[in-house]
Design a protein around this motif. Structure first.
Motif, mmCIF file in Angstrom:
data_model
loop_
_atom_site.group_PDB
_atom_site.id
_atom_site.type_symbol
_atom_site.label_atom_id
_atom_site.label_comp_id
_atom_site.label_asym_id
_atom_site.label_seq_id
_atom_site.Cartn_x
_atom_site.Cartn_y
_atom_site.Cartn_z
ATOM 1 N N HIS A 81 0.965 -1.068 -0.043
ATOM 2 C CA HIS A 81 -0.005 -0.014 -0.225
ATOM 3 C C HIS A 81 0.884 1.346 0.134
ATOM 4 O O HIS A 81 0.606 2.094 -0.771
ATOM 5 N N TRP A 82 1.904 1.412 0.855
ATOM 6 C CA TRP A 82 2.546 2.567 1.157
ATOM 7 C C TRP A 82 3.335 2.766 -0.104
ATOM 8 O O TRP A 82 3.744 3.801 -0.324
ATOM 9 N N SER A 83 3.988 1.669 -0.548
ATOM 10 C CA SER A 83 4.915 1.701 -2.025
ATOM 11 C C SER A 83 4.030 2.380 -2.930
ATOM 12 O O SER A 83 4.757 3.386 -3.762
ATOM 13 N N ARG A 84 2.855 2.099 -3.102
ATOM 14 C CA ARG A 84 2.345 2.452 -4.185
ATOM 15 C C ARG A 84 1.990 4.254 -3.849
ATOM 16 O O ARG A 84 2.178 5.224 -4.918
ATOM 17 N N GLN A 85 1.661 4.607 -2.847
ATOM 18 C CA GLN A 85 1.521 5.897 -2.318
ATOM 19 C C GLN A 85 2.764 6.734 -2.446
ATOM 20 O O GLN A 85 2.797 7.754 -2.958
ATOM 21 N N VAL A 86 3.905 6.134 -2.062
ATOM 22 C CA VAL A 86 5.093 6.943 -2.303
ATOM 23 C C VAL A 86 5.549 6.847 -3.565
ATOM 24 O O VAL A 86 5.768 8.142 -4.335
ATOM 25 N N LEU A 87 5.204 5.904 -4.537
ATOM 26 C CA LEU A 87 5.380 5.963 -5.953
ATOM 27 C C LEU A 87 4.646 7.262 -6.577
ATOM 28 O O LEU A 87 5.269 7.664 -7.305
ATOM 29 N N ASP A 88 3.360 7.179 -6.139
ATOM 30 C CA ASP A 88 2.427 8.227 -6.904
ATOM 31 C C ASP A 88 3.039 9.408 -6.448
ATOM 32 O O ASP A 88 2.771 10.369 -7.193
ATOM 33 N N SER A 89 3.231 9.963 -5.215
ATOM 34 C CA SER A 89 3.554 11.101 -4.618
ATOM 35 C C SER A 89 4.933 11.641 -4.845
ATOM 36 O O SER A 89 5.191 12.618 -4.876
ATOM 37 N N ALA A 130 12.689 -0.310 -6.456
ATOM 38 C CA ALA A 130 12.710 -1.435 -7.670
ATOM 39 C C ALA A 130 11.390 -1.065 -8.648
ATOM 40 O O ALA A 130 11.476 -1.046 -9.808
ATOM 41 N N ALA A 131 10.556 -0.422 -8.081
ATOM 42 C CA ALA A 131 9.202 0.051 -8.598
ATOM 43 C C ALA A 131 9.731 1.558 -9.612
ATOM 44 O O ALA A 131 9.227 1.311 -10.806
ATOM 45 N N ARG A 132 10.427 1.877 -9.062
ATOM 46 C CA ARG A 132 10.956 3.340 -9.837
ATOM 47 C C ARG A 132 11.681 3.146 -11.268
ATOM 48 O O ARG A 132 11.248 3.656 -12.236
ATOM 49 N N VAL A 133 12.603 2.070 -11.078
ATOM 50 C CA VAL A 133 12.898 1.464 -11.995
ATOM 51 C C VAL A 133 12.116 0.918 -13.122
ATOM 52 O O VAL A 133 12.009 1.182 -14.212
ATOM 53 N N ALA A 134 11.226 0.239 -12.739
ATOM 54 C CA ALA A 134 10.312 -0.652 -13.546
ATOM 55 C C ALA A 134 9.426 0.397 -14.057
ATOM 56 O O ALA A 134 8.963 0.009 -15.317
ATOM 57 N N LYS A 135 8.900 1.306 -13.655
ATOM 58 C CA LYS A 135 7.872 2.435 -13.911
ATOM 59 C C LYS A 135 8.546 3.008 -15.013
ATOM 60 O O LYS A 135 7.676 3.452 -16.057
ATOM 61 N N ARG A 136 9.630 3.142 -15.375
ATOM 62 C CA ARG A 136 10.270 3.885 -16.565
ATOM 63 C C ARG A 136 10.197 3.046 -17.616
ATOM 64 O O ARG A 136 10.248 3.785 -18.836
ATOM 65 N N LEU A 151 2.195 -3.950 -14.464
ATOM 66 C CA LEU A 151 3.096 -4.601 -14.372
ATOM 67 C C LEU A 151 3.940 -4.288 -13.178
ATOM 68 O O LEU A 151 4.584 -4.824 -12.266
ATOM 69 N N VAL A 152 3.998 -2.936 -12.818
ATOM 70 C CA VAL A 152 4.571 -2.294 -11.568
ATOM 71 C C VAL A 152 3.723 -2.656 -10.635
ATOM 72 O O VAL A 152 4.490 -2.946 -9.458
ATOM 73 N N ASP A 153 2.330 -2.640 -10.735
ATOM 74 C CA ASP A 153 1.551 -3.057 -9.487
ATOM 75 C C ASP A 153 2.253 -4.633 -9.144
ATOM 76 O O ASP A 153 2.160 -4.693 -7.849
#
Length: 144
Positions: free
Chosen positions: A71-79, A104-110, A116-118
């Motif tokens: 949950h908080w990973s998604r929040q941090v990634l979005d904000s 890891a999610a920031r790298v994948a988001k690019r 897939l990031v979720d």
């Protein structure tokens, strides 16, 4: 004293005020309204493997960690910003897992789609939390 031998209004308040306050505190503490006290209801039995689908069960420490970190990973990634780990309801150790998952999610988001990031966030959080709680609760103090 006043002219008639009684206490003045101000002095009367100084005497009666604390007595009245004490009376209110003593009687205000028991909010049962005279009803007899009963024992608290017993806790529900934990869910068993054969219990009905959809029945509530307590989450394990690893499952709870996984939900919080994801949950908080998604929040941090979005904000784009991190908050205080205590305000997130995380321990220091869980916060470290969160930071690893977000990195890891920031790298994948690019390079990947949001879906897939979720999935990556869920997978990374589950793997990290399962490892962290594989022997029960982690040691090293309550903040770990």
């Amino acid at each position: 004293m006043g002219r008639r031998g009684g206490l003045r209004t101000g002095a009367r308040f100084l005497v009666l005020g604390p007595a009245l306050s004490a009376l209110l505190v003593v009687t205000g503490c028991d909010r049962s309204g005279g009803a007899p006290r009963t024992a608290p209801a017993p806790a529900p039995a934990p869910a068993t493997p054969g219990s009905a689908p959809g029945s509530a069960s307590a989450a394990s420490d690893a499952e709870l960690c996984t939900r919080l970190v994801a949950h908080w990973s998604r929040q941090v990634l979005d904000s784009g910003t991190y908050g205080d780990y205590q305000s997130m309801g995380l321990s220091n150790g869980q916060y470290e897992l969160l930071r690893d998952v977000v990195d890891a999610a920031r790298v994948a988001k690019r390079h990947q789609a949001t879906a897939l990031v979720d999935k990556l966030i869920d997978r990374q959080a589950r793997r990290a939390c399962t490892e962290r709680y594989r022997d029960g609760t982690p040691s090293g103090g309550p903040w770990q």
